[in-house]
Design an enzyme around this catalytic site. Structure first.
Site: not given
Length: 342
Positions: A135, A249
């Site tokens: 990711c 994130h």
């Protein structure tokens, strides 16, 4: 909003399977397929024996097995590397296009590792296995990929601020419960992550190499950048940190080029890049935030500036936020499928 890369002509519908359907990424895959109007003839939700029989909407979850891929055209895997190693080759051998979100095949030289907007040319011509990157890699490269138009990237230094979503639904639940306990003045013992999570941050919980000091997450991210960018000798270093954010994130990147570059040129390139939204308002001190990136398909990029420590003017610093479950996993997988399914 990111637009579909699929041809506008009518497409045949696919028989789709999602392995790991009850996990955080699996749930996002179902939603992503629906929102983007992917042509699904049938949807088979697969998970462990423990989850078999659960209902997700109108679908009943089945236990993954060797026979579960009969008649499947497209299989998404998000149930961990061991499950992918066991069943992804079975699905591919049955003629399915496999998009794998685990680490099982990412560094296999025979299997493409793809962010479609960055190295879509690496996608295969027919059925087989395609690996989805970590990711952090997927989010980072949405900014780094377009910036190659400024010149060759010679060095990248990254520091991540990784949300609970990166460790799955159980970690998100633990952060919520730990925060409630902290505010109530009650004790809380973490079970999913190794350290107290509420109002705290800590180094990513992957194992640390005793020789280099880098943890497994950092090693994966660095290797994947090199593979996707086609730069095996790229100088790159990442420090990965868990922060008490539920979803999305963030990361700070310092990017060095082979020639002088300007923030103005970088901003112009990023504003035109698919899947990127520039949030860079110096007057209002408004820049990318995970709260605003959550649930969004675009990666938010800002704090675009020259690195004043580089007297040659070849280095930029920037900050970005991207939804780990979407852009960092489910959306990237669906974009791969959109490019390949005909």
């Amino acid at each position: 909003m990111l637009q579909s890369t699929r041809p506008q002509a009518a497409q045949k519908a696919a028989n789709v399977a999602i392995v790991g359907a009850t996990g955080a990424v699996g749930v996002e895959l179902v939603g992503c397929l629906e929102r983007r109007g992917f042509p699904v003839a049938s949807l088979r939700l697969l998970a462990s024996e423990r989850s078999a029989g659960r209902r997700l909407g109108e679908h009943v979850v089945e236990a993954v097995s060797i026979d579960a891929f009969d008649g499947v055209d497209l299989a998404f895997f998000s149930a961990g590397a061991s499950v992918s190693r066991t069943y992804a080759p079975v699905a591919a051998a049955n003629g399915a296009l496999v998009v794998d979100n685990s680490s099982a095949f990412r560094m296999d030289p025979a299997i493409p590792l793809v962010v479609p907007e960055v190295n879509g040319e690496a996608l295969p011509a027919g059925p087989g296995i395609v690996a989805n990157p970590n990711c952090v890699t997927a989010v980072s490269l949405m900014a780094l990929g377009p910036l190659r138009a400024l010149g060759a990237i010679t060095r990248v230094i990254g520091a991540t601020y990784q949300a609970a979503s990166g460790a799955g639904a159980a970690a998100m639940e633990e952060l919520t419960a730990a925060t409630a306990a902290h505010l109530a003045g009650e004790p809380f013992t973490p079970k999913v992550l190794p350290h107290p999570y509420a109002f705290n941050l800590f180094s990513h919980n992957a194992a640390v190499d005793p020789d280099t000091g880098y943890n497994g997450e950092e090693e994966k991210v660095m290797a994947e950048h090199r593979k996707i960018l086609g730069q095996p000798d790229l100088r790159i270093s990442f420090t990965c940190i868990r922060v008490p954010v539920l979803r999305a994130h963030s990361m700070a990147l310092t990017v060095e080029f082979d020639r002088p570059v300007s923030p103005e040129a970088a901003r112009e390139i990023l504003q035109a890049a698919p899947g990127v939204r520039v949030v860079d308002d110096r007057a209002e001190n408004r820049f990318p935030m995970p709260l605003e990136a959550s649930g969004e398909e675009d990666v938010l990029v800002g704090r675009i500036r020259s690195d004043l420590s580089d007297p040659e003017g070849r280095t930029l610093a920037l900050f970005l936020s991207g939804d780990q479950l979407l852009r960092g996993a489910a959306l990237n997988a669906v974009l791969i499928a959109e490019r390949l399914w005909r």
